[in-house]
Design an enzyme around this catalytic site. Structure first.
Site: not given
Length: 731
Positions: A67, A91, A95-96, A158, A278
């Site tokens: 990821h 990133h 958090e993880d 992300d 359109d």
């Protein structure tokens, strides 16, 4: 030259060789797009992230590191700098994993740490409610964006990879992430001019949020794909030939309108796919602004333009700096198609937006962003800063993210950009808060108009003011901008709170006298403690809540007396029946003597998210959280109250539906068969047709809960010839 940092070995990091190979691809991509970048930071970021995520897997079973690498690849495709790419790789580490922001700063410096912190959501321990946690995570991200826009670019990359791989998550998570994508991230991408990412985010979210509609639309487009591609190929050759004849250098491309964009138009205009002007479009990319207008002349000279469809975004760029000429024309065979004309630079900005503006000053490592985009972002953060309530924050954020449509002018010629259908009141507050507060009228193009009028592109607006005039509560149902709404709410809140405080004090004193209790003898700490019992920060807040009718003065006196060491005899108040008027399935959390009723403006049904609003003398009105009136009512936080659906399954709710359909035999029978098979009672039905071979069916049903309604609406939308199904909230 210092030795290059080691890259985590797959044999020790538990990452398969595919991860290392993908990183090698990333390095190659960066060498091509940004040859001057030092790849040392990138290698160290990969090594750090690979080690931290070593034992983690994604829901798909892939190594977690896949990821972050895909996020970094998306950023590399945008030609972002190595700080952005390092942030993409890192990133998720805070958090993880056990890594901290301080650790990231020590290893990679302040710039990377700031970006990583900006994209890191708040932990579940920080707030009690998921809504509050989500609101504060967005607030944190917005604040980080102001100082470094790379935060949101990484976040969009992300989100893009997450939604591409959403099929591995449970249905409820898929729906939540898709809705958040559609309401927050896609509009942010639009505001930053990142058309390519915005388009993919919207289409993928649409596929998960309304699978039947997505499948039906895909089927319709697929059935016409061959004919559409053939038409585009022919018209491309014809346009290219005409431009060559006129000696206008150009590259001509063809495209079919995106699915979500078509879906929105079908819902808004209640038309068929064949009636979308359109649906098919050509893009003409030329070398100069002069040749853009020359190309427009060629197009209009050979094909008949559709009136009202010509837009000049070159002379008047959109707020996200998008520039292009748009026109819709009719081909000689009667097929309408759109033409967009722009320069190469304009095209790059339309596709990549803010990422295309990435430049550096000599000796300066921070991005120099376009001031207009940054001004919008700072303004957005400023508007959101004072909103404490999570629901208010999220709802106003969603409104603010949608693009402005109306370009209006002051009499002096200053441009004021406002949302579509904005009012003169919005215009007044855009000039200055005091001009808004004291606004009593407006002149549009020299003529006096009502304050609830809708402003249009090119309107010249003059605001009439009067000293001492104050805002009206009715303005909240008229204004479209968050700035105007928040300023009006703030003014009303201050005045309403003062009145509520006065009323609450009198009620409490009166009830205390009746009970023989002297409030002056109750210690201040006791008063504060009782206020805390009611969830109020201080006694003044509790007094205001009493004034609004949220709590009973008799109950408060009953708590104050024993807490102060006194025994009093509480007078018996009149018993208030609860629940009443067919609203037995509703109750107020923690309170058993308040009248509760479903609001007539939205008629919520069991299973819908609801919110209670304390009305003066009428009890608690329960609204659906999606009710358009909620935004206008809920500005007084003291009058909001938690309500819930009871467990009773016996009640039924009248629901009114409007179906926009083709006019064909047997369609009404197909609709009623679905209701019959579901054992759903129909209390009324009315069908009408018009000359355009379309029809409208209006019916009122009795349903037990939201799940049943969703099941019925889904089945109706799958009927051939049904264009849209709308729920009409007001019965």
């Amino acid at each position: 030259m210092p030795p290059e940092p080691a890259i985590a070995d797959p044999s020790t990091s538990d990452n398969p060789s595919v991860v290392l190979e993908r990183f090698r691809d990333l390095e190659g991509k960066v060498r091509q797009t940004r040859p001057k970048e030092d790849l040392g930071l990138l290698r160290r970021a990969f090594d750090f992230a690979a080690e931290r995520h070593r034992l983690q897997k994604r829901k798909s079973g892939e190594p977690f590191m896949v990821h972050p690498l895909e996020v970094a690849h998306t950023l590399a495709d945008m030609r972002m700098d190595v700080v952005s790419l390092a942030t993409g790789l890192l990133h998720d580490v805070v958090e993880d994993t056990t890594a901290t922001v301080a650790e990231v700063e020590k290893e990679f410096g302040k710039e990377v740490a700031h970006c990583v912190d900006g994209v890191t959501k708040l932990s579940k321990l920080d707030f009690y409610s998921p809504e509050a946690r989500q609101a504060e995570s967005f607030r944190k991200m917005l604040l980080a964006m102001v100082t470094d826009i790379r935060v949101i670019v990484v976040k969009l990359a992300d989100r893009l990879h997450n939604i591409r791989t959403l099929e591995h998550l449970p249905p409820e998570k898929r729906e939540r992430i898709s809705r958040e994508t559609l309401e927050i991230y896609a509009p942010i991408a639009l505001r930053l001019g990142m058309g390519k990412i915005r388009g993919e985010l919207e289409d993928l979210a649409f596929a998960y949020l309304d699978p039947p509609a997505f499948a039906d639309l895909s089927l319709q487009l697929e059935s016409k794909r061959h004919a559409n591609e053939e038409f585009l190929e022919e018209i491309k050759k014809e346009v290219a030939a005409k431009l060559r004849e006129a000696e206008v250098p150009a590259q001509v491309e063809g495209r079919i309108k995106r699915r979500y964009s078509i879906y929105q138009k079908l819902k808004r205009q209640h038309c068929t796919v064949d009636e979308v002007y359109d649906l098919l479009a050509l893009r003409i990319i030329t070398d100069s602004v002069k040749n853009c207008y020359a190309a427009l002349g060629v197009i209009h000279n050979h094909w008949r333009p559709v009136p009202g469809r010509i837009k000049d975004f070159i002379a008047m760029p959109r707020p996200n700096l998008y520039q292009s000429l748009h026109t819709s024309v009719i081909s000689h065979s009667g097929q309408p198609f759109e033409v967009q004309i722009r320069t190469e630079e304009m095209h790059r900005l339309a596709e990549e937006g803010i990422a295309a503006h990435w430049k550096y000053k000599e000796g300066h490592k921070g991005p120099m962003m376009d001031e207009q985009r940054m001004a919008w972002l700072r303004q957005l953060v400023e508007w959101q800063r004072d909103i404490q309530d999570p629901s208010d924050f999220l709802s106003t954020l969603k409104i603010d993210l949608y693009p402005e449509e109306a370009y209006t002018f002051t009499p002096q010629g200053k441009v004021i950009i406002l949302p579509r259908d904005a009012s003169p009141i919005d215009f007044a507050y855009a000039i200055h808060t005091e001009v808004g507060h004291t606004c009593v009228g407006a002149k549009v193009n020299g003529r006096i108009v009502p304050l609830k009028s809708k402003l249009r592109n090119g309107d010249i607006v003059e605001i009439l003011t009067q000293a001492g005039h104050t805002p009206s509560r009715d303005w909240l149902s008229v204004v479209k901008t968050s700035r105007a709404r928040n300023k009006i709410k703030h003014w009303i809140n201050i005045n309403q709170r003062e009145k509520a405080l006065e009323i609450g004090s009198k009620l409490l004193e009166k009830e205390a006298r009746r009970a023989g209790l002297s409030l002056s003898k109750v210690p201040p700490e006791t008063m504060e403690r009782v206020a805390h019992d009611y969830g109020c920060g201080k006694m003044e807040d509790l007094m205001a809540a009493l004034g609004y009718g949220k709590y009973s003065a008799r109950q408060v006196v009953g708590k104050l007396a024993p807490a102060a060491g006194e025994v009093v005899e509480l007078p018996k108040g009149p018993s208030r029946p609860h629940p009443v008027s067919g609203d037995e399935v509703l109750s107020v959390k923690g309170v058993d003597d308040l009248l509760v009723y479903r609001a007539g403006c939205c008629n919520p049904i069991k299973g819908e998210p609801i919110v209670g609003y304390v009305t003066r003398g009428k009890g608690v009105a329960v609204h659906s959280k999606t009710c358009p009136n909620v935004e206008n009512l809920m500005y007084e936080a003291e009058r909001r109250i938690e309500v819930e659906w009871a467990k009773s399954e016996e009640a039924t709710y009248p629901v009114r539906l409007t179906l926009h359909t083709d006019d064909r035999p047997g369609l009404l029978n197909d609709v009623t068969s679905i209701l019959s098979n579901d054992n759903t009672n129909i209390t009324s039905v009315e069908a009408s047709t018009d000359t355009a071979r379309s029809a409208m069916i209006e019916m009122t049903l009795e349903v037990q809960n939201m799940k049943q309604l969703e099941r019925i609406v889904g089945a109706m939308r799958r009927i051939p010839g049904v264009r849209d199904v709308e729920r009409v909230h007001k019965l």
